[in-house]
Design an enzyme around this catalytic site. Structure first.
Site, PDB file in Angstrom:
ATOM      1  N   HIS A 198       0.906  -1.549   0.053  1.00  0.00           N
ATOM      2  CA  HIS A 198      -0.019   0.210  -0.003  1.00  0.00           C
ATOM      3  C   HIS A 198       1.158   1.267   0.030  1.00  0.00           C
ATOM      4  O   HIS A 198       2.648   1.588   0.618  1.00  0.00           O
ATOM      5  CB  HIS A 198      -0.997   0.095   1.241  1.00  0.00           C
ATOM      6  CG  HIS A 198      -1.887   0.683   1.122  1.00  0.00           C
ATOM      7  ND1 HIS A 198      -1.245   2.739   1.229  1.00  0.00           N
ATOM      8  CD2 HIS A 198      -3.600   0.819   1.458  1.00  0.00           C
ATOM      9  CE1 HIS A 198      -3.182   3.009   1.366  1.00  0.00           C
ATOM     10  NE2 HIS A 198      -3.844   1.937   1.534  1.00  0.00           N
ATOM     11  N   CYS A 236      -4.394   3.232  -4.494  1.00  0.00           N
ATOM     12  CA  CYS A 236      -4.594   3.180  -3.335  1.00  0.00           C
ATOM     13  C   CYS A 236      -5.081   4.882  -4.194  1.00  0.00           C
ATOM     14  O   CYS A 236      -3.948   5.752  -4.012  1.00  0.00           O
ATOM     15  CB  CYS A 236      -3.917   3.241  -2.382  1.00  0.00           C
ATOM     16  SG  CYS A 236      -5.232   4.551  -0.916  1.00  0.00           S
ATOM     17  N   HIS A 263      -7.639   0.494  -4.626  1.00  0.00           N
ATOM     18  CA  HIS A 263      -8.466   0.997  -3.617  1.00  0.00           C
ATOM     19  C   HIS A 263      -8.929   2.328  -4.402  1.00  0.00           C
ATOM     20  O   HIS A 263      -7.783   2.917  -4.147  1.00  0.00           O
ATOM     21  CB  HIS A 263      -7.557   1.621  -1.842  1.00  0.00           C
ATOM     22  CG  HIS A 263      -7.050   0.301  -1.563  1.00  0.00           C
ATOM     23  ND1 HIS A 263      -6.949   0.798  -0.565  1.00  0.00           N
ATOM     24  CD2 HIS A 263      -7.223  -0.679  -1.392  1.00  0.00           C
ATOM     25  CE1 HIS A 263      -5.818  -0.118   0.548  1.00  0.00           C
ATOM     26  NE2 HIS A 263      -6.961  -1.394  -0.356  1.00  0.00           N
ATOM     27  N   ASP A 308     -13.402   3.261  -1.356  1.00  0.00           N
ATOM     28  CA  ASP A 308     -11.880   3.660   0.012  1.00  0.00           C
ATOM     29  C   ASP A 308     -13.167   4.630   1.020  1.00  0.00           C
ATOM     30  O   ASP A 308     -14.210   3.758   1.467  1.00  0.00           O
ATOM     31  CB  ASP A 308     -11.020   3.536  -0.238  1.00  0.00           C
ATOM     32  CG  ASP A 308      -9.844   3.440   0.705  1.00  0.00           C
ATOM     33  OD1 ASP A 308      -9.982   3.516   1.424  1.00  0.00           O
ATOM     34  OD2 ASP A 308      -8.702   4.151   0.110  1.00  0.00           O
ATOM     35  N   HIS A 309     -12.288   5.090   1.684  1.00  0.00           N
ATOM     36  CA  HIS A 309     -13.175   6.054   2.970  1.00  0.00           C
ATOM     37  C   HIS A 309     -14.195   6.403   2.436  1.00  0.00           C
ATOM     38  O   HIS A 309     -13.992   7.080   1.320  1.00  0.00           O
ATOM     39  CB  HIS A 309     -11.968   7.288   3.330  1.00  0.00           C
ATOM     40  CG  HIS A 309     -11.129   6.604   3.720  1.00  0.00           C
ATOM     41  ND1 HIS A 309      -9.541   7.341   3.564  1.00  0.00           N
ATOM     42  CD2 HIS A 309     -10.334   5.512   3.915  1.00  0.00           C
ATOM     43  CE1 HIS A 309      -8.810   6.877   4.776  1.00  0.00           C
ATOM     44  NE2 HIS A 309      -8.805   5.437   4.450  1.00  0.00           N
ATOM     45  N   TYR A 322     -14.622   4.610   7.277  1.00  0.00           N
ATOM     46  CA  TYR A 322     -15.275   2.949   7.024  1.00  0.00           C
ATOM     47  C   TYR A 322     -16.731   2.156   7.692  1.00  0.00           C
ATOM     48  O   TYR A 322     -16.937   1.851   8.226  1.00  0.00           O
ATOM     49  CB  TYR A 322     -14.478   2.214   7.655  1.00  0.00           C
ATOM     50  CG  TYR A 322     -13.453   1.653   7.496  1.00  0.00           C
ATOM     51  CD1 TYR A 322     -12.939   0.753   6.309  1.00  0.00           C
ATOM     52  CD2 TYR A 322     -12.067   2.912   7.058  1.00  0.00           C
ATOM     53  CE1 TYR A 322     -11.837   0.930   5.011  1.00  0.00           C
ATOM     54  CE2 TYR A 322     -11.042   2.544   6.595  1.00  0.00           C
ATOM     55  CZ  TYR A 322     -10.482   1.768   5.834  1.00  0.00           C
ATOM     56  OH  TYR A 322      -9.212   1.623   4.737  1.00  0.00           O
TER      57      TYR A 322
END
Ligand code: DNO
Length: 353
Positions: A198, A236, A263, A308-309, A322
């Protein structure tokens, strides 16, 4: 593409039953949370995790994360033993059917934000990173609470840990990651797992700590350290895209065949090094999500994807980034982008549920 969703295990307020109802989600991304970093994950914990996920009608093929103990990143006298333990975890996960492991090589801190709930004009709230505010923080002296932070360190332990990094340079981190990869990648290959590092979030050093998975040149260097498909990337967009210097579309294209996990989310730059997290759509932030998905698909990417977030919307409270609702909207949007890109290319990828 296999649409996936991160789940933090039995303590996660978001349930597997809810996740299963998000159209197109077939995979759960999770980890064993009952073993401290540096210890072998028990076969039983791994089996239990697989069991609950499969009983909910979902697959468990991606682990995020198997944390890399600080000893490995520091290259200290315990590094060798920690690497051996890491390899054993990889073997056990391979045996359990896991296909991809996401991990990071960021010293001390994982992802870093200065605000957990910045109010948005539409009434949502979102994570934000204000560079000036971060520069003013002093983790040696002050309590900090971070979403990706291992709260188990005491203040004294944190101070000692930061001190042990004082002499560690970026080049040291490069040699330590190389040693890690040379041991772990062959094991991963043997058991059918792709390793997916990541990127650093944000992709620049903080508090004098080095960070190396930050941009195109460094990722090229990283992939060459062990030039095998099993040594790959988690792409990401939110992490890499925090730096305006990173051209996400060209990176997605160049690295597509080494990206095992994506992501995909958007951020809005608010100044040179500050940003806030936004809804996944291109229209909400600074990235062209359609162009990114297209570059991935055209480059041959066929791995795992997760939204993702998310922001906190509709009054939801929970683990920052999350919650259920905004991530579910993200998954729906990403499914649409992939469907459109596949159809333009006449590729039949209707991952039916
Ligand atoms: C943040 C996550 C990271 C990620 C780790 C991987 O939301 O993307 O915490 O899981 O850096 O090791």
């Amino acid at each position: 593409m296999k649409m996936s969703f991160r789940w933090y295990g039995k303590d996660d307020p978001v349930t597997l039953e809810q996740i299963r109802q998000i159209p197109g989600v077939v995979n759960i991304v999770s980890a064993v949370y009952d073993v401290p970093p540096g210890q072998v994950w028990s076969e039983k914990s791994i089996q239990d995790l697989c069991g609950v996920i499969e009983n909910a009608g979902l697959a468990f093929e991606v682990v995020e994360s198997v944390p890399v103990p600080e000893s490995i990143k520091l290259g200290d006298e315990n590094a060798e033993a920690c690497i051996e333990t890491y390899c054993e975890i990889v073997r056990r996960l391979g045996k359990a059917g896991v296909k991809c492991i996401c991990y990071n090589f960021m010293p001390v801190f994982d992802w870093f934000r200065s605000e957990m709930a910045r109010p948005q004009a539409d009434g949502a709230n979102a994570l934000a990173y204000e560079h000036e505010a971060v520069l003013a923080m002093n983790p040696q002296e002050n309590e900090i609470s971070l979403p990706g932070w291992d709260e188990s360190y005491t203040r004294a332990e944190l101070r000692a840990l930061l001190a042990s990094y004082e002499k560690v340079t970026e080049e040291d981190l490069w040699s330590n990651v190389e040693r890690f990869l040379k041991a772990v990648v062959p094991v991963a290959e043997e058991v059918g797992i792709n390793m997916a590092i990541h990127p650093d979030d944000p992709p620049w050093g903080l508090f004098g700590l080095p960070r190396i998975i930050t941009g195109k040149e460094n990722i090229r260097r990283f992939l060459k350290l062990v030039d095998r498909p099993a040594n790959g990337l988690t792409f990401c967009t939110g992490s890499l895209g925090a730096s305006k210097e990173n051209d996400l579309v060209s990176m997605a294209g160049e690295f597509a065949d080494r990206i095992h996990f994506a992501h995909l989310r958007n951020v809005r730059h608010t100044s040179e090094r500050s940003f806030e997290e936004v809804g996944h759509l291109s229209a909400c932030g600074s990235f062209d999500m359609y162009a990114i998905v297209k570059a991935l698909v055209n480059g041959g990417f066929d791995g795992y994807v997760r939204p993702d977030h998310g922001r906190m919307i509709w009054g939801e409270t929970g683990r920052p980034g999350y919650g259920l609702y905004d991530r579910a909207l993200g998954a729906a949007y990403l499914n649409g982008l992939f469907e459109a890109v596949y159809k333009e290319k006449n590729v039949d990828k209707g991952d039916k549920k």
